[in-house]
Scaffold this motif. Structure first.
Motif, PDB file in Angstrom:
ATOM      1  N   PHE A 130       0.823  -1.212   0.000  1.00  0.00           N
ATOM      2  CA  PHE A 130       0.000   0.000   0.000  1.00  0.00           C
ATOM      3  C   PHE A 130       0.857   1.262   0.000  1.00  0.00           C
ATOM      4  O   PHE A 130       0.525   2.256  -0.664  1.00  0.00           O
ATOM      5  N   GLU A 133       2.246   1.922  -3.459  1.00  0.00           N
ATOM      6  CA  GLU A 133       1.248   2.338  -4.440  1.00  0.00           C
ATOM      7  C   GLU A 133       0.574   3.669  -4.085  1.00  0.00           C
ATOM      8  O   GLU A 133       0.302   4.489  -4.965  1.00  0.00           O
ATOM      9  N   PHE A 134       0.304   3.882  -2.789  1.00  0.00           N
ATOM     10  CA  PHE A 134      -0.517   5.039  -2.402  1.00  0.00           C
ATOM     11  C   PHE A 134       0.154   5.945  -1.368  1.00  0.00           C
ATOM     12  O   PHE A 134      -0.506   6.846  -0.855  1.00  0.00           O
ATOM     13  N   ALA A 135       1.420   5.718  -1.057  1.00  0.00           N
ATOM     14  CA  ALA A 135       2.143   6.456  -0.015  1.00  0.00           C
ATOM     15  C   ALA A 135       1.563   6.119   1.360  1.00  0.00           C
ATOM     16  O   ALA A 135       0.549   5.433   1.465  1.00  0.00           O
ATOM     17  N   TRP A 136       2.205   6.629   2.402  1.00  0.00           N
ATOM     18  CA  TRP A 136       1.790   6.193   3.739  1.00  0.00           C
ATOM     19  C   TRP A 136       0.415   6.744   4.130  1.00  0.00           C
ATOM     20  O   TRP A 136      -0.317   6.091   4.881  1.00  0.00           O
ATOM     21  N   ARG A 137       0.045   7.908   3.607  1.00  0.00           N
ATOM     22  CA  ARG A 137      -1.273   8.449   3.928  1.00  0.00           C
ATOM     23  C   ARG A 137      -2.375   7.579   3.314  1.00  0.00           C
ATOM     24  O   ARG A 137      -3.373   7.254   3.978  1.00  0.00           O
ATOM     25  N   GLY A 138      -2.210   7.227   2.067  1.00  0.00           N
ATOM     26  CA  GLY A 138      -3.179   6.348   1.428  1.00  0.00           C
ATOM     27  C   GLY A 138      -3.224   4.984   2.081  1.00  0.00           C
ATOM     28  O   GLY A 138      -4.295   4.364   2.186  1.00  0.00           O
ATOM     29  N   CYS A 139      -2.059   4.520   2.552  1.00  0.00           N
ATOM     30  CA  CYS A 139      -1.992   3.234   3.260  1.00  0.00           C
ATOM     31  C   CYS A 139      -2.863   3.266   4.517  1.00  0.00           C
ATOM     32  O   CYS A 139      -3.636   2.335   4.775  1.00  0.00           O
ATOM     33  N   ILE A 142      -6.583   3.194   3.574  1.00  0.00           N
ATOM     34  CA  ILE A 142      -7.036   1.854   3.182  1.00  0.00           C
ATOM     35  C   ILE A 142      -7.163   0.950   4.403  1.00  0.00           C
ATOM     36  O   ILE A 142      -8.143   0.195   4.542  1.00  0.00           O
TER      37      ILE A 142
END
Length: 398
Positions: A130, A133-139, A142
């Protein structure tokens, strides 16, 4: 959360001591909130408490997406999600205890513990994917969505008692009297714990073990990357630690089953000694195989220590003082977890490496070993202590 540590260091540029507060507070709140969460489970039931806890976990992760500072993450991820994790964990254990009996209960609890260990093995890989693909904020966003599924799972946990009958005035007075009696009993339990030297030594030994090992996990990925491993290999090595933790979590129960008269304090003493040796060798390991062996052994130390918390406390204080004894231990472990990570981070900041940190961990685990052995010796020779009497009473009672 160790997977997030390098990302948070790069994003906010703060010291390792300050950044470590995020994970330390999360783990600390998991323990500290254990007593009040247990009280809420007893009053409102496992389903309601579990739903509220799951909601807190989700909200903490989602609002962490907007974090612009470490204090923001300490509040959202550390305090809010930490309390939520505590409520969800205690609710799940309580729900299993309510719906299973006899040997089935122990099998269900073992399956639950093993499942959490498997989560510790799988989730680091998911977090790494994650983040890529989405950086730690996106992780975090999710993961908040994934954790929201717990709300649905707790919603279908049917309470054992569907409803309560009408309470008359006499029953209400009786209930108030029982509440006061319970408070008096709790006070007596606390006084009994203070006079129980073996229990007090055990508490100090545990505070020198679990929080200290957890403090190493905060920086483990960053430490392995500094040693020249790429992120994927570092996560794989971290997974070996989780495997050792999961598999050895069942060892204390097996020892009590097949060696019923074994001293419950000698098992953690053995593994804290192993952990002390491992921590002193970790900064000097060179080959991949050496790191695999050392990580597995460190995981074994943590797994055995966590598993023996409830079992050893029960043996040392007896069934009547168990809730008070476990509550005190959990609270002190939570406080210790909250400060162990920043201390380890400060050592790394001052010295510029993790070597001093691991030497400190080795010294702390060595101290815990001596304390466990001392407590075992006192328990063996002090036959007339209150804890031994209560324990013998529990074992004799059919």
């Amino acid at each position: 959360m160790s997977i997030l540590m390098p990302e948070l260091l790069n994003t906010f540029g703060k010291s390792k001591a300050e950044t470590a507060l995020v994970q330390s507070i999360t783990v600390g709140m998991l323990f500290v909130a254990g007593t009040p969460c247990g009280m809420y489970v007893a009053r409102y039931g496992a389903r309601m408490t579990g739903i509220i806890g799951s909601l807190l976990v989700t909200l903490g992760l989602v609002f962490s997406f907007f974090a612009q500072s470490i204090p923001h993450l300490i509040v959202t991820l550390g305090v809010v999600s930490g309390i939520g994790f505590s409520a969800a964990y205690i609710s799940s254990l309580t729900s299993v205890g309510e719906h299973f009996e006899g040997k089935s209960k122990f099998m269900a609890l073992a399956f639950l513990t093993f499942g959490s260990g498997c989560g510790g093995i799988i989730i680091p890989f998911l977090l790494n994917i994650f983040i890529a693909e989405f950086a730690w904020r996106g992780c975090l966003l999710i993961m908040g969505g994934l954790m929201a599924n717990m709300i649905c799972f707790f919603a279908v946990c049917k309470p054992v008692l569907i409803g309560l009958p009408h309470i008359s005035t006499n029953e209400s007075k009786q209930s108030d009297s029982e509440t006061k009696s319970n408070r008096n009993n709790y006070t007596k339990s606390l006084k009994s714990l203070i006079s129980n030297k073996v229990y007090l030594i055990h508490v100090v030994a545990m505070c020198c073990t679990i929080p200290v090992v957890n403090s190493s996990l905060v920086f483990m990925i960053d430490f392995l990357i500094e040693k020249g491993f790429d992120s994927e290999t570092a996560i794989l090595l971290y997974t070996y630690l989780q495997i050792g933790k999961t598999l050895c979590g069942m060892l204390p129960g097996l020892c009590k089953k097949y060696i019923p008269h074994s001293n419950v304090l000698l098992v953690p003493a053995l593994f804290t000694m192993i952990g002390s040796t491992v921590a002193s060798f970790l900064p000097h390991a060179e080959t991949y195989s050496e790191y695999v062996v050392l990580m597995v052994c460190l995981g074994m130390t943590l797994g055995v220590s966590i598993t023996t918390i409830s079992m050893t406390t029960m043996k040392l204080v007896g069934i009547f003082d168990y809730s008070a004894g476990l509550g005190v231990l959990m609270t002190l472990l939570g406080i210790s977890n909250s400060i162990a990570g920043p201390i380890a981070g400060h050592l790394a900041d001052v010295t510029g490496s993790y070597t001093t940190q691991f030497y400190g961990i080795s010294a702390s685990l060595g101290t815990a070993t001596c304390l466990f052995v001392t407590a075992a010796a006192l328990r063996h020779y002090a036959k007339n202590t209150p804890s031994d009497n209560s324990e013998s009473t529990v074992e004799v009672t059919p």
